[in-house]
Design a protein around this motif. Sequence first.
Motif, PDB file in Angstrom:
ATOM      1  N   HIS A  94       6.995  38.332 -52.383  1.00 17.00           N
ATOM      2  CA  HIS A  94       6.317  37.067 -52.650  1.00 17.00           C
ATOM      3  C   HIS A  94       4.843  37.314 -52.955  1.00 17.00           C
ATOM      4  CE1 HIS A  94       4.452  33.101 -51.856  1.00 17.00           C
ATOM      5  NE2 HIS A  94       5.563  32.675 -52.446  1.00 17.00           N
ATOM      6  N   GLU A  95       4.278  36.443 -53.776  1.00 16.70           N
ATOM      7  CA  GLU A  95       2.901  36.630 -54.244  1.00 16.70           C
ATOM      8  C   GLU A  95       1.894  36.714 -53.092  1.00 16.70           C
ATOM      9  OE1 GLU A  95       2.164  33.347 -56.833  1.00 16.70           O
ATOM     10  OE2 GLU A  95       2.381  31.826 -55.269  1.00 16.70           O
ATOM     11  N   LYS A  96       2.196  36.097 -51.946  1.00 15.16           N
ATOM     12  CA  LYS A  96       1.265  36.151 -50.820  1.00 15.16           C
ATOM     13  C   LYS A  96       1.279  37.510 -50.112  1.00 15.16           C
ATOM     14  CE  LYS A  96       0.605  31.317 -49.444  1.00 15.16           C
ATOM     15  NZ  LYS A  96       1.007  30.621 -50.656  1.00 15.16           N
ATOM     16  N   GLY A  97       2.279  38.342 -50.410  1.00 15.62           N
ATOM     17  CA  GLY A  97       2.340  39.662 -49.794  1.00 15.62           C
ATOM     18  C   GLY A  97       2.014  40.807 -50.724  1.00 15.62           C
ATOM     19  N   ALA A  98       1.935  40.523 -52.036  1.00 13.42           N
ATOM     20  CA  ALA A  98       1.845  41.597 -53.035  1.00 13.42           C
ATOM     21  C   ALA A  98       0.631  42.493 -52.827  1.00 13.42           C
ATOM     22  CB  ALA A  98       1.841  40.997 -54.438  1.00 13.42           C
ATOM     23  N   ARG A  99      -0.537  41.898 -52.584  1.00 16.88           N
ATOM     24  CA  ARG A  99      -1.760  42.723 -52.494  1.00 16.88           C
ATOM     25  C   ARG A  99      -1.717  43.667 -51.290  1.00 16.88           C
ATOM     26  NH1 ARG A  99      -5.896  40.320 -49.122  1.00 16.88           N
ATOM     27  NH2 ARG A  99      -5.173  38.350 -48.213  1.00 16.88           N
ATOM     28  N   HIS A 100      -0.958  43.281 -50.240  1.00 21.33           N
ATOM     29  CA  HIS A 100      -0.893  44.130 -49.048  1.00 21.33           C
ATOM     30  C   HIS A 100       0.001  45.348 -49.265  1.00 21.33           C
ATOM     31  CE1 HIS A 100      -3.178  41.352 -46.597  1.00 21.33           C
ATOM     32  NE2 HIS A 100      -2.426  40.364 -47.056  1.00 21.33           N
ATOM     33  N   LEU A 101       0.929  45.267 -50.221  1.00 21.63           N
ATOM     34  CA  LEU A 101       1.709  46.458 -50.556  1.00 21.63           C
ATOM     35  C   LEU A 101       0.902  47.412 -51.428  1.00 21.63           C
ATOM     36  CD1 LEU A 101       5.306  45.073 -51.224  1.00 21.63           C
ATOM     37  CD2 LEU A 101       4.269  45.853 -49.080  1.00 21.63           C
TER      38      LEU A 101
END
Length: 308
Positions: A94-101
């Motif tokens: 999900h877009e809310k998790g992408a930057r953390h990966l």
Amino acid sequence: MDNITPLGGDVYEIDTRMAGYSGITAGYLILGDRPCLVETGTSTSAPIVRDAIASLGVGPDDLATVVVTHIHLDHAGGVGDIARFFPSAEIVVHEKGARHLADPSRLMASAKMVWGDRLDTLFGTLSPTDAARIRALDDTDTIDLGGGRTLSSHYSPGHAKHHVGLIDSETGDLYVGDAVGVYLPETGDLRPATPPPDFDLATALNSLELFRALSPQRLLFSHYGPVADVQSTLERSAEELRVWVDLTKRAHSEGMDLDHAVAMVAERTRERYRAHQIDEETSEKFELLSPVPFNVSGIMHWLDRSES
């Protein structure tokens, strides 16, 4: 391999052997024109998952997609490692998790604060994934499995703000992540997962209603395994949430600190779960998956936010 269970419909459950336990965290491989892995498990589990995928005939360049329901380390901690093992796979979140990966530094720092010295043993370290390989999902979206088969993604927060459920167009399987709670197949126990900082009761209940409306044929729990009795399980999940919230509210209204609230809720809920009656190892497994202190602190955090 003894950690692979065929579930029908070209779906294979992979026991990731998290922290050395069996039957605690599952990944799922969907075979077909575009093989897809749902959930990676932890970083320490990544070699086990890789070998299971290989034993099912999927080579390093054959895996098309890796999708995670959310970015907590027991679900997505192995993403960076699996991405390295399977260099052609697109990583979907999900877009809310992408930057953390792409940059796990904040996520790992937060996990270190929560887990301390147990972090390495339980989860290992989430390695970064090249941002160019990450696909960010909208609140409703579709993942192509090939041959006209799809996974439909549905935003389902309440447990985590970056959580999605995934339903398979061919089998009707719904991959529920942690939104329905933690299921222990050997006892039939179902317990909520309400950790800080994102838990919200109304949002969590709305996600369960969304899952009900999708009319799945089967629920595939990341913790752990398939459940065919869909509607009654979703109802039980909502009931469990309300029980835990009601007890924690009582502790909160009486001004208990976290330690006393945890002790009270643990005592009042203990008889609900057969896991605690069987043996110490089963009880320990259950507590690792859905720790009372995490659940209570997540609900307390929500209560404090609601009052502010």
